[in-house]
Design a protein around this motif. Structure first.
Motif, mmCIF file in Angstrom:
data_model
loop_
_atom_site.group_PDB
_atom_site.id
_atom_site.type_symbol
_atom_site.label_atom_id
_atom_site.label_comp_id
_atom_site.label_asym_id
_atom_site.label_seq_id
_atom_site.Cartn_x
_atom_site.Cartn_y
_atom_site.Cartn_z
ATOM 1 N N GLU A 50 -36.219 6.458 46.603
ATOM 2 C CA GLU A 50 -37.240 6.345 45.550
ATOM 3 C C GLU A 50 -37.435 7.671 44.843
ATOM 4 N N LEU A 51 -37.463 8.757 45.621
ATOM 5 C CA LEU A 51 -37.649 10.082 45.047
ATOM 6 C C LEU A 51 -36.502 10.443 44.118
ATOM 7 N N GLU A 52 -35.268 10.235 44.585
ATOM 8 C CA GLU A 52 -34.110 10.605 43.766
ATOM 9 C C GLU A 52 -34.066 9.805 42.467
ATOM 10 N N GLU A 53 -34.480 8.539 42.530
ATOM 11 C CA GLU A 53 -34.361 7.686 41.352
ATOM 12 C C GLU A 53 -35.557 7.793 40.413
ATOM 13 N N ASN A 54 -36.747 8.052 40.961
ATOM 14 C CA ASN A 54 -37.964 7.997 40.142
ATOM 15 C C ASN A 54 -38.635 9.341 39.902
ATOM 16 N N GLY A 55 -38.305 10.346 40.719
ATOM 17 C CA GLY A 55 -38.870 11.665 40.515
ATOM 18 C C GLY A 55 -40.162 11.897 41.272
ATOM 19 N N ILE A 56 -40.549 13.168 41.370
ATOM 20 C CA ILE A 56 -41.695 13.548 42.206
ATOM 21 C C ILE A 56 -43.027 13.117 41.587
ATOM 22 N N ASP A 57 -43.132 13.066 40.255
ATOM 23 C CA ASP A 57 -44.384 12.625 39.626
ATOM 24 C C ASP A 57 -44.722 11.198 40.070
ATOM 25 N N TYR A 58 -43.713 10.354 40.053
ATOM 26 C CA TYR A 58 -43.897 8.958 40.483
ATOM 27 C C TYR A 58 -44.326 8.903 41.942
ATOM 28 N N MET A 59 -43.675 9.713 42.799
ATOM 29 C CA MET A 59 -43.976 9.673 44.236
ATOM 30 C C MET A 59 -45.370 10.230 44.529
ATOM 31 N N HIS A 91 -49.714 19.719 46.672
ATOM 32 C CA HIS A 91 -49.217 19.878 45.306
ATOM 33 C C HIS A 91 -47.961 19.048 45.121
ATOM 34 N N LYS A 92 -47.818 18.479 43.940
ATOM 35 C CA LYS A 92 -46.674 17.576 43.711
ATOM 36 C C LYS A 92 -45.331 18.289 43.827
ATOM 37 N N ASN A 93 -45.307 19.605 43.619
ATOM 38 C CA ASN A 93 -44.041 20.338 43.731
ATOM 39 C C ASN A 93 -43.595 20.526 45.171
ATOM 40 N N ASN A 94 -44.507 20.287 46.115
ATOM 41 C CA ASN A 94 -44.148 20.384 47.535
ATOM 42 C C ASN A 94 -43.577 19.035 47.968
#
Length: 310
Positions: free
Chosen positions: A131-140, A156-159
């Motif tokens: 899910e992370l690879e396909e949708n990105g960290i903002d989505y997760m 933080h979303k960057n972590n």
């Protein structure tokens, strides 16, 4: 102990890794290990743009058609199998060339990642990684907020690691453990990392064209066959880009044109995230393929660079 040289050819989807890696393998006396999270599955050929026997042109490939589509294939298992194959290749007196765009797979070889210490539910973690690879960290991060707003405020979303670990906790009820250790390089290998890239507009055109070729090549029929074989839309492999959209088309959720456009859009977004991931490899050598009119000159430059690093 002398480190084993590990040639890595990576880059975003549709950049041109397959053809180039086969030519390089021939000139470098190498065999290829695939680091592609979809080509690992049998029967999933068109949607994964899987290298064909003809394209292999006699070069031995590993981790292609390795497992059935309903098998939960983890990063940990990739690491184990890849390490074994690398040892076998080196024992033959050849070089090991890893090619593919799945960043987590590459990290498992480049860095010292001990999966044995993790007691997490492997299937759940693998689902979240995809899910992370396909949708990105903002989505997760938004997914985490919908489940646990307090954790989302705290992390933080960057972590990325902490976000994924928190989602594991929410979805499995596990006790939260610290999962923020810095990655250390794997002492076994000397990674020689080549990142292939193109001008963004050209790369996106190639991605769109690849999707058109998949449709012309029978992606709908491939998905129908998988469903007829009993592989349901809920398994991890069927969540891959291209497969889940065609399933939704077959279920009546999307019109065909809509499904195709979503596949193209999400593939372009995936390529963008891949490039962000590869920029973290500080010692990587980047090659912009659009700067080379002559493929032989490109191959010679890359070969010379690799031979210098071996």
């Amino acid at each position: 102990m002398k480190k084993i040289p590990l040639i890595i050819i990576t880059g975003p989807t549709a950049v041109g890794k397959t053809d180039l890696s086969i030519h390089l393998a021939k000139s470098l006396n190498a065999e290829i290990i695939s680091a592609d999270s979809m080509q690992i599955y049998e029967y999933m050929d068109i949607g994964s743009a899987k290298v064909t026997k003809e394209e292999m042109d006699g070069v031995t490939h590993y981790l292609i058609d390795e497992v059935k589509p309903d098998y939960t294939f983890s990063v940990s298992e990739f690491q184990d199998r890849a390490n074994k194959y690398i040892d076998e290749i080196i024992e033959k007196g050849k070089n090991a060339l890893v090619t593919g765009g799945t960043g987590l797979y590459l990290n498992s070889l480049i860095y010292n990642m001990d999966f044995a210490k993790s007691d997490a539910n492997s299937e759940l973690r693998e689902q979240l990684r995809i899910e992370l690879e396909e949708n990105g960290i903002d989505y997760m991060h938004e997914k985490l907020r919908s489940l646990d707003a307090e954790s989302a405020d705290r992390i933080h979303k960057n972590n990325t690691k902490r976000v994924i670990r928190a989602l594991e906790v929410c979805l499995s009820g596990e006790k939260m453990n610290d999962f923020s250790n810095d990655l250390k390089f794997n002492e076994k290998y000397n990674p020689i990392i080549i990142v292939l890239n193109r001008e963004r507009e050209h790369l996106y055109k190639r991605i769109n064209k690849r999707v058109d070729i998949m449709m012309e090549g029978g992606l709908i029929e491939e998905v129908k066959k998988l469903l007829q074989m009993g592989y349901t839309k809920d398994i991890i492999s069927m969540q891959g880009i291209g497969y889940k959209e065609i399933v939704k088309y077959l279920d009546g959720e999307y019109l065909l044109d809509e499904a195709i456009e979503i596949i193209k859009r999400d593939s372009r977004r995936y390529a963008k995230r891949q490039l962000t991931w590869f920029r973290r490899y500080e010692d990587a050598k980047w090659f912009n393929l659009d700067e080379y009119d002559n493929k032989e000159i490109l191959e010679k430059e890359i070969t010379n660079y690799i031979e210098k690093m071996l």
